[in-house]
Design an enzyme around this catalytic site. Structure first.
Site, PDB file in Angstrom:
ATOM      1  N   HIS A 192       0.847  -1.190   0.000  1.00 16.55           N
ATOM      2  CA  HIS A 192       0.000   0.000   0.000  1.00 16.55           C
ATOM      3  C   HIS A 192       0.889   1.249   0.000  1.00 16.55           C
ATOM      4  CE1 HIS A 192      -4.431  -0.717   1.389  1.00 16.55           C
ATOM      5  NE2 HIS A 192      -4.391  -0.204   0.175  1.00 16.55           N
ATOM      6  N   ASP A 249       0.868   4.122   1.468  1.00 16.89           N
ATOM      7  CA  ASP A 249       1.267   4.793   2.701  1.00 16.89           C
ATOM      8  C   ASP A 249       2.372   4.043   3.440  1.00 16.89           C
ATOM      9  OD1 ASP A 249      -0.873   2.917   3.078  1.00 16.89           O
ATOM     10  OD2 ASP A 249      -1.139   3.607   5.128  1.00 16.89           O
ATOM     11  N   HIS A 250       2.587   2.768   3.105  1.00 21.73           N
ATOM     12  CA  HIS A 250       3.630   1.979   3.767  1.00 21.73           C
ATOM     13  C   HIS A 250       4.943   1.960   2.996  1.00 21.73           C
ATOM     14  CE1 HIS A 250       1.210  -0.015   7.029  1.00 21.73           C
ATOM     15  NE2 HIS A 250       0.264   0.525   6.276  1.00 21.73           N
ATOM     16  N   HIS A 282      -5.344  -8.747   4.598  1.00 13.08           N
ATOM     17  CA  HIS A 282      -5.661  -7.340   4.316  1.00 13.08           C
ATOM     18  C   HIS A 282      -6.361  -7.242   2.954  1.00 13.08           C
ATOM     19  CE1 HIS A 282      -5.344  -3.078   4.865  1.00 13.08           C
ATOM     20  NE2 HIS A 282      -4.350  -2.868   4.026  1.00 13.08           N
ATOM     21  N   HIS A 322      -0.311   3.458  13.805  1.00 14.97           N
ATOM     22  CA  HIS A 322      -1.053   3.679  12.552  1.00 14.97           C
ATOM     23  C   HIS A 322      -2.525   3.958  12.883  1.00 14.97           C
ATOM     24  CE1 HIS A 322      -2.163   3.603   8.457  1.00 14.97           C
ATOM     25  NE2 HIS A 322      -1.943   2.329   8.142  1.00 14.97           N
TER      26      HIS A 322
END
Length: 286
Positions: free
Chosen positions: A63, A65-66, A153, A240
């Site tokens: 993802h 944001d990671h 996920h 997070h």
């Protein structure tokens, strides 16, 4: 002892107080960066840790944001290390990681070319060694071992969690996931669990469906605590936060976790640090 530092506790939404998701784990003289969200190297700099001192980069999933600062980690490690033969940076992540790293280096191709042309001691692009995994032992050096297991996920797949062990101490880093058997197995008996968490009660009333959708594939605070309780861990370290914890709200989050997990709960801002010792002994800090 294993030292865990929450480098970035934020979410995909830019936050002046929180960097993007990332955690630093130090064990047995080795330094592991778990995920590399927005602003990660500013946070490591605050600890006196440079990109050139990383033992490995561990990615739970791909993802944005990671992995937002993946390029910064790769380039900064390269240009700030003056060893004549720079060893490749080990990057361990789920299938798809190699393609992402390759494309990131392509995106920085002009920059890499400029630097090689300008500096006589830079003769090749940043060296990396990517290992794609979904399960099993992925690291065993100088008394530190790392094991990987699948998480859930979906529709993001595959995703993985990491268990780092050293000298009888152990820490699991779950990444983004809903509760699942494979994470329970990975976490069983660990000294600490680092788990992302959302507040469904704060998200559900929002009118934007796209925001509500995040509840489908993230654990709530209570679910993260339930995972910790089932596994019998000594410390639950939440990170997070979605939505971002506002000043003064920390005890609300802690109370939700404490409703199902009666051991040590750590909630903190960026750079919050926790020492995890063998057994259940822990020393918070930060």
């Amino acid at each position: 002892m294993i030292e865990v530092t929450l480098l970035g506790t934020g979410s995909p939404i830019p936050d002046a107080r929180r960097a993007g998701p990332s955690t630093l784990v130090r064990a047995g003289g080795q330094t592991f960066l778990v995920d590399c969200g927005r602003g990660v190297l500013q946070r490591t700099a605050a600890l006196g840790v440079g990109a050139n001192s990383l033992s490995a980069l561990l990615l739970t999933h791909l993802h944005s944001d990671h992995i937002a600062d993946l390029g910064d980690v790769l380039i900064t490690r390269w240009v700030s290390n003056f060893a004549p033969d720079l060893a490749p940076l080990p990057i361990i992540g789920p299938p798809g990681t190699a393609e992402v790293v390759e494309n990131m280096l392509k995106a920085f191709g002009p920059d890499i070319g400029y630097r090689i042309a300008h500096h006589a001691d830079l003769t090749a692009p940043p060296p990396v060694e990517v290992e794609e995994v979904t399960d099993g032992v992925v690291w065993g050096r100088d008394g530190v071992s790392i094991r990987v297991a699948p998480t859930d996920h979906r529709p993001v797949a595959p995703t993985i969690g990491f268990r780092i062990e050293h000298g009888g101490a152990s820490v699991v880093l779950a990444g983004d996931t809903v509760p699942c058997r494979s994470l329970d197995d990975l976490t069983a008996g660990a000294g600490a669990l680092v788990h992302t968490a959302i507040r469904k009660d704060l998200i559900d009333p929002l009118p934007m469906q796209r925001i509500k959708d995040i509840c489908d594939y993230h654990s709530t605070v209570e679910q993260a605590a339930e995972t910790a309780a089932r596994a019998g861990v000594g410390i639950l370290i939440l990170t997070h936060y979605v939505p971002a914890i506002q000043p003064g709200q920390e005890e609300e989050w802690r109370a939700l976790a404490a409703s199902v997990f009666d051991r040590q709960i750590e909630i903190g801002d960026d750079l919050h640090r926790v020492e995890v010792h063998p057994g259940v002994c822990a020393k918070p800090g930060g």
